[in-house]
Design a protein around this motif. Structure first.
Motif, short mmCIF file in Angstrom:
data_model
loop_
_atom_site.label_atom_id
_atom_site.label_comp_id
_atom_site.label_asym_id
_atom_site.label_seq_id
_atom_site.Cartn_x
_atom_site.Cartn_y
_atom_site.Cartn_z
N ASN A 5 48.78 35.16 32.58
CA ASN A 5 48.66 36.48 31.94
C ASN A 5 48.68 36.35 30.42
O ASN A 5 47.91 37.01 29.72
CB ASN A 5 49.80 37.40 32.40
N ASN A 46 46.16 39.07 39.11
CA ASN A 46 47.02 39.94 39.93
C ASN A 46 46.63 39.88 41.40
O ASN A 46 47.48 39.94 42.29
CB ASN A 46 46.95 41.38 39.42
N LYS A 47 45.32 39.74 41.65
CA LYS A 47 44.85 39.67 43.03
C LYS A 47 45.25 38.35 43.69
O LYS A 47 45.71 38.33 44.83
CB LYS A 47 43.32 39.82 43.05
N CYS A 48 45.11 37.28 42.95
CA CYS A 48 45.35 35.95 43.53
C CYS A 48 46.82 35.55 43.55
O CYS A 48 47.22 34.73 44.37
CB CYS A 48 44.55 34.91 42.76
N ASN A 75 42.72 41.26 36.48
CA ASN A 75 42.49 41.67 37.88
C ASN A 75 42.46 40.47 38.81
O ASN A 75 42.99 40.52 39.93
CB ASN A 75 41.18 42.46 37.99
N LYS A 93 52.16 32.43 36.90
CA LYS A 93 51.49 33.72 36.77
C LYS A 93 51.69 34.29 35.37
O LYS A 93 50.74 34.83 34.76
CB LYS A 93 52.01 34.69 37.82
N ASP A 121 49.61 37.58 43.90
CA ASP A 121 50.48 38.61 44.42
C ASP A 121 51.54 37.93 45.30
O ASP A 121 51.20 37.36 46.35
CB ASP A 121 49.67 39.61 45.26
N LYS A 149 53.60 38.93 47.36
CA LYS A 149 53.72 39.44 48.73
C LYS A 149 52.56 38.97 49.60
O LYS A 149 52.73 38.70 50.79
CB LYS A 149 53.78 40.97 48.70
N LYS A 150 51.36 38.90 49.01
CA LYS A 150 50.19 38.44 49.75
C LYS A 150 49.39 37.48 48.87
O LYS A 150 48.27 37.78 48.43
CB LYS A 150 49.31 39.62 50.16
N PRO A 151 49.96 36.33 48.57
CA PRO A 151 49.28 35.40 47.65
C PRO A 151 47.99 34.81 48.23
O PRO A 151 47.97 34.38 49.38
CB PRO A 151 50.34 34.31 47.43
#
Length: 266
Positions: free
Chosen positions: A218, A186-188, A183, A214, A190, A192-194
């Motif tokens: 993972n 994926n949040k940090c 989580n 990334k 992204d 599109k909105k890093p």
């Protein structure tokens, strides 16, 4: 039958054992193991007392049984209960010598039989420190510092797990987020909105490096930090090779994270 034929090797063993005991403890050991000791001379050091007793015992019994019992007596784990590092050092020091007889002290403090090394290089590699083996790979200093105890004790599972936690800690430090695991990544990360940025993501090369980081993160979470990975045997927790491979990957991820920063839009 195990026998210490090489007099120099036996002398080296006695000198090494003497470093991990005292004169009074040697006397107590001889009494308990019924080892007859010749009258002491003024210049008798600890190792000389051991050497004389070992030679006399082996010559009279045609067996090294008493020598092995003395090794187990001196390198008994509970003798080092307050210093795990000292126990590891003592065990490895003696193992470097007795491996040529096909012997090894295991983690229970018992002397067991193993295959003899075929040559010097193989013998050296068996008990050289994990730190020395990691040096050529320039492992991230944060791992080497915080996980020094696990590296010294060769606790591979704890070493990999604690190292993987450093990755999460680093991401949390950069992002100021308290999410965990996948989580958090994926949040940090992204695209599109890093929240965390490594570069401007303005070219294919920069995007590929960002996505590579990334993917590495993972992989580290799924394979090494997730407790289920141990249950599913994603790697061998007793394998030094697997541990080194894991640390190389985690180290590379930490190095890339060192170049990351929080996005200015957050």
């Amino acid at each position: 039958m195990i026998y210490f034929y090489n007099s120099q090797q036996l002398e080296n063993l006695c000198k090494a054992l003497a470093e991990f005991t005292t004169g009074s403890k040697i006397t107590n050991m001889f009494d308990n193991l019924y080892l007859n000791e010749a009258p002491q001379q003024p210049n008798d050091t600890k190792w000389r007392r051991l050497h004389t007793a070992f030679c006399n015992s082996q010559n009279s019994s045609k067996s090294s049984e008493r020598i092995i019992q003395c090794i187990e007596w001196i390198i008994y784990p509970q003798n080092f209960i307050n210093d795990k590092n000292a126990w590891t050092d003592a065990k490895n020091t003696i193992n470097k010598i007795i491996q040529f007889n096909g012997l090894e002290i295991n983690n229970s403090g018992k002397v067991i039989q193993i295959s003899k090394p075929k040559n010097y290089c193989e013998a050296y590699k068996r008990y050289s420190s994990l730190k020395n083996k990691l040096d050529p790979f320039k492992i991230h200093p944060r791992i080497m510092s915080i996980c020094s105890q696990e590296i010294l004790s060769k606790d591979y599972y704890s070493l990999i797990f604690e190292s993987s936690k450093l990755v999460i800690k680093k991401i949390q430090e950069i992002s100021d987020y308290e999410f965990d695991g996948i989580n958090l990544i994926n949040k940090c990360f992204d695209p599109k909105k890093p929240i965390i940025v490594l570069n401007s993501l303005s070219s294919n090369v920069e995007k590929n490096l960002y996505f590579t980081l990334k993917a590495m993160l993972n992989l580290i979470i799924y394979m090494y930090r997730n407790p289920k990975a141990h249950e599913l045997k994603a790697y061998d927790t007793s394998s030094e090779k697997d541990a080194i491979e894991a640390l190389i990957l985690i180290s590379k991820a930490l190095t890339l994270l060192d170049d990351c920063s929080k996005s200015s839009i957050h």
